[in-house]
Each structure stands twice: as C-alpha cells, then as structure tokens.
Design a protein around this motif. Sequence first.
Motif, mmCIF file in Angstrom:
data_model
loop_
_atom_site.group_PDB
_atom_site.id
_atom_site.type_symbol
_atom_site.label_atom_id
_atom_site.label_comp_id
_atom_site.label_asym_id
_atom_site.label_seq_id
_atom_site.Cartn_x
_atom_site.Cartn_y
_atom_site.Cartn_z
ATOM 1 N N ALA A 1 0.907 -0.932 -0.092
ATOM 2 C CA ALA A 1 0.034 0.072 -0.049
ATOM 3 C C ALA A 1 0.887 1.256 -0.079
ATOM 4 O O ALA A 1 2.127 1.229 0.210
ATOM 5 N N ARG A 2 0.334 2.683 -0.393
ATOM 6 C CA ARG A 2 0.992 3.683 -0.368
ATOM 7 C C ARG A 2 0.419 4.149 1.041
ATOM 8 O O ARG A 2 -0.437 4.074 1.695
ATOM 9 N N VAL A 3 1.396 4.927 1.920
ATOM 10 C CA VAL A 3 1.201 5.233 3.214
ATOM 11 C C VAL A 3 1.566 6.787 3.377
ATOM 12 O O VAL A 3 2.577 7.288 2.913
ATOM 13 N N ILE A 4 0.580 7.615 3.862
ATOM 14 C CA ILE A 4 0.971 8.900 4.531
ATOM 15 C C ILE A 4 0.870 9.133 5.827
ATOM 16 O O ILE A 4 -0.185 8.321 6.389
ATOM 17 N N VAL A 5 1.658 9.800 6.299
ATOM 18 C CA VAL A 5 1.714 9.797 7.923
ATOM 19 C C VAL A 5 1.694 11.225 8.471
ATOM 20 O O VAL A 5 2.361 11.967 7.569
ATOM 21 N N THR A 6 1.343 11.564 9.691
ATOM 22 C CA THR A 6 1.697 12.705 10.209
ATOM 23 C C THR A 6 2.086 12.740 11.449
ATOM 24 O O THR A 6 2.173 11.762 12.007
ATOM 25 N N SER A 7 2.558 13.982 11.832
ATOM 26 C CA SER A 7 3.318 14.062 13.332
ATOM 27 C C SER A 7 3.464 15.516 13.454
ATOM 28 O O SER A 7 3.643 16.278 12.501
ATOM 29 N N SER A 8 3.697 15.992 14.558
ATOM 30 C CA SER A 8 4.336 17.314 14.794
ATOM 31 C C SER A 8 5.719 17.454 14.858
ATOM 32 O O SER A 8 6.272 18.592 15.210
ATOM 33 N N SER A 9 6.250 16.480 14.746
ATOM 34 C CA SER A 9 7.814 16.292 14.761
ATOM 35 C C SER A 9 8.511 16.040 13.514
ATOM 36 O O SER A 9 8.114 14.914 12.910
ATOM 37 N N ASP A 10 9.311 16.815 13.014
ATOM 38 C CA ASP A 10 9.923 16.617 11.646
ATOM 39 C C ASP A 10 10.954 15.389 11.623
ATOM 40 O O ASP A 10 11.068 14.501 10.640
ATOM 41 N N GLU A 11 11.544 15.423 12.878
ATOM 42 C CA GLU A 11 12.426 14.297 13.064
ATOM 43 C C GLU A 11 11.658 12.899 12.954
ATOM 44 O O GLU A 11 12.274 12.201 12.191
ATOM 45 N N LYS A 12 10.584 12.869 13.470
ATOM 46 C CA LYS A 12 9.622 11.496 13.420
ATOM 47 C C LYS A 12 9.165 11.353 11.929
ATOM 48 O O LYS A 12 9.251 10.146 11.569
ATOM 49 N N LEU A 13 8.924 12.330 11.330
ATOM 50 C CA LEU A 13 8.282 12.388 9.842
ATOM 51 C C LEU A 13 9.812 11.681 9.157
ATOM 52 O O LEU A 13 9.489 10.692 8.164
ATOM 53 N N GLU A 14 10.860 12.177 9.434
ATOM 54 C CA GLU A 14 11.871 11.698 8.511
ATOM 55 C C GLU A 14 12.329 10.187 8.817
ATOM 56 O O GLU A 14 12.809 9.305 7.966
ATOM 57 N N ARG A 15 11.923 9.662 10.032
ATOM 58 C CA ARG A 15 12.233 8.366 10.452
ATOM 59 C C ARG A 15 11.103 7.547 9.817
ATOM 60 O O ARG A 15 11.507 6.512 9.223
ATOM 61 N N ALA A 16 9.925 8.132 9.649
ATOM 62 C CA ALA A 16 9.032 7.469 8.973
ATOM 63 C C ALA A 16 9.125 7.383 7.379
ATOM 64 O O ALA A 16 8.829 6.167 6.969
ATOM 65 N N LYS A 17 9.738 8.179 7.016
ATOM 66 C CA LYS A 17 10.133 8.161 5.423
ATOM 67 C C LYS A 17 11.406 7.048 5.328
ATOM 68 O O LYS A 17 11.323 6.186 4.360
ATOM 69 N N SER A 18 12.343 6.957 6.441
ATOM 70 C CA SER A 18 13.239 5.724 6.223
ATOM 71 C C SER A 18 12.715 4.473 6.350
ATOM 72 O O SER A 18 13.111 3.543 5.982
ATOM 73 N N LEU A 19 11.514 4.582 6.825
ATOM 74 C CA LEU A 19 10.749 2.935 6.899
ATOM 75 C C LEU A 19 9.869 2.832 5.768
ATOM 76 O O LEU A 19 9.130 1.744 5.703
ATOM 77 N N GLY A 20 9.771 3.793 4.782
ATOM 78 C CA GLY A 20 9.108 3.433 3.721
ATOM 79 C C GLY A 20 7.708 4.529 3.418
ATOM 80 O O GLY A 20 7.132 4.330 2.672
ATOM 81 N N ALA A 21 7.587 5.219 4.366
ATOM 82 C CA ALA A 21 6.377 6.415 4.244
ATOM 83 C C ALA A 21 6.472 7.033 2.776
ATOM 84 O O ALA A 21 7.657 7.558 2.609
ATOM 85 N N ASP A 22 5.457 7.076 2.064
ATOM 86 C CA ASP A 22 5.665 7.823 0.860
ATOM 87 C C ASP A 22 5.290 9.089 0.961
ATOM 88 O O ASP A 22 5.751 10.067 0.083
ATOM 89 N N PHE A 23 4.531 9.875 1.729
ATOM 90 C CA PHE A 23 4.142 11.067 1.994
ATOM 91 C C PHE A 23 4.115 11.407 3.454
ATOM 92 O O PHE A 23 3.944 10.597 4.339
ATOM 93 N N THR A 24 4.500 12.439 3.995
ATOM 94 C CA THR A 24 4.324 13.000 5.360
ATOM 95 C C THR A 24 3.965 14.465 5.309
ATOM 96 O O THR A 24 4.143 15.441 4.542
ATOM 97 N N VAL A 25 3.292 14.772 6.642
ATOM 98 C CA VAL A 25 2.852 15.979 6.572
ATOM 99 C C VAL A 25 2.879 16.496 8.187
ATOM 100 O O VAL A 25 2.500 15.436 9.167
ATOM 101 N N ASN A 26 3.275 17.438 8.550
ATOM 102 C CA ASN A 26 3.517 18.114 9.762
ATOM 103 C C ASN A 26 2.398 18.939 10.177
ATOM 104 O O ASN A 26 2.098 19.989 9.679
#
Length: 344
Positions: free
Chosen positions: A195-220
């Motif tokens: 599947a494609r995954v988009i994740v949210t967080s208030s932390s840019d650091e956590k969003l970058e970690r999510a990208k390293s695990l395969g998240a396709d899109f991120t939003v703060n």
Amino acid sequence: MDMTDSVNWEASALDGGTRTDMKAIRVHETGGHEKLRLDEVEQPKPRAGETLVRIHAAALNHRDVFIAQGLYRNIQLPCTLGADGAGTADDRAVVIDPTIGWGDDDRVWREDATILGMPRDGTFAQYVCVPTENVHSKPEHLSDEEAAALPLAGVTAFRAICARGELQEGETVLITGIGGGVQTFALLFAKALGARVIVTSSSDEKLERAKSLGADFTVNYKTDADWHKTARKLTGSIDLLVDSAGAETFAKAITVIRWGGRAVTYGGSAGDAKIKMFPIFWNQIDIRGTSMGSPTDFAKMLHFVNKHAIRPVIDRVYEMDEITAAAQRMHEAAQFGKIVLRIP
C-alpha cells in the motif's frame, strides 16, 4: 516485602515449602510513574492449563503508564505491570499473546476479557504464568528485545490494518500521529502489503524516520493547519484512515477519505471527536472501532511478520532498575517505536 508477600512466605514456610524469589516491577499505589517499584516477590507457580515463561525482555505500552497514574478502569493493586514479553518456556523461545480470555467470536472480545499486566500479574518480571494457548514460538529472525516489542502494539496494528481496515495492495492509508508503537507497526504492515502510506506528526524528526521506513508522504500537522487537505492533495485519494487520537484529528481526517472509504479508530488519546455528519453519510464512509486482537489475529500477525521478515522498531532498551526513566519517556511520547526493558 509487603504484607501480602509476608503472608505468602509464612504460609509456604508452615507447609514446609521453599520460597524462590524473583525481581518484578510493581505498582502498590497510583500517582504517576514515580510510584513504580522494583521488588523482590515470590516466583509464580503454574496452575493447570498454564505455562511458566522465563522473561528475557518486555516492552512498555501507554497502558502501563496510565495504570500507574490511576487513569485506567478497574485498577486492582498491587500488581506487576507489563503486557508484552518474550522469553523461554520448556526450552523453547517464545512470545506471549497478552489478551486473556478473548472468547469464541473473532469479531469482538468478551466483556470479561483482560490484558496481561493488571489485574493478572504481567511481564515486567523474571517469570510469569500465562494460559498455555497464549504462548507462541518466537519468530526466529527476531531478537528477544524485538520479539518483546511485538505483541500488544503489533496485534493492535495488524487488526486495524488488515482485519478491520481490510487494506489492499495499491490502496492508500493515512496514519495519524506516527511515532508510537502501534502506528509504527501500521506503517510497516501497510508497506508489506504493497500500500501507499501517508503519515502525520508534529515532529519533523519523526517524519524523517517514517520516510526511512517507507512512508510515501509526510505532513507536519503542527506547521500546517490544513494538514488533512494537504494529505489529500499529496495522495490524490485516501482509502483508509487509521487513527488513535480522536478529537480534531479524527474530525478533520474523515472529511478527506474517498467516497466509500474506511476509517478505523483504536483510541481517543486527544479526547472525543466532534464530527460533521455530512461527509460520513454523503460519502458513505465506514467507521470501524477496534481494540487489541483475537487469538486468530495474533497467529496471523506472527505469520505475517515471519513471511515478510518484519522487524519491530526499537526506540530504546532500558534495564529493569531504569523503569522510571523508561516510563517518563513513554509519558512524554518522546519515543519512535517501542521502549523495551531487558530482564536479567
């Protein structure tokens, strides 16, 4: 030694028995994670239908902190905390299903079902007794610490993504608040499904970690007040929402799910949601509740983890005597992935 332990020891002595002690992290009174104590208690003895597990690693859940704070229902003290654990039983490497007495209906658990770690003594101890059917072989590719991180968060995420969310290859899932154990597993499981995954967080650091695990899109969501609209623009279509925050997060997110899409909720950490009804009935959105997982879910989750060689994300590993620091990190939601205790 508290009064209960003293009574048990005296009874054992009168019977001519011997007492074997072990280390356990216990709660005797609520008031916060500072109340957690590393005690010496009597090693449990398995009853009929139970298995004694020597715990090598255990993992924290928000549930443990909530119990220590007195924010959990039907608290019974004193108790040994811990739902997640991996260790050995009968010379076999094992992991424990923490849901006790789910019942015969895979769709919903019985009202009297419980979770290991209160009222039943849990895995923050050198030994624990659990129903034999709750003991499973540990995935061979996982360390004890990784296996301990898997049970409660893993089965909750698997049920949310697969059993209740029915996510399919090629679909898009919105996972809000990435960083905690369940949401991190949800990301791993969704990517394994294709599947494609988009994740949210208030932390840019956590969003970058999510990208390293395969998240396709991120939003703060902290810096983007219209994060839900941004999520829809980035993906084009959102088939499934997986949320545990509730409140405004859930209220916004359901407005951007595609027509005929699904929303799965397994919590309300930010409070109750005040939602608009129009997007639900007009867009024919399915809202599905879920919590923990059935024995079938747990077995399927272990098979899925083995098949895809999934490794849980470990935030930090603490020693037993560092439980206060571990619980503080959990309380602050500072972690990315699971916080684990090493049990000597």
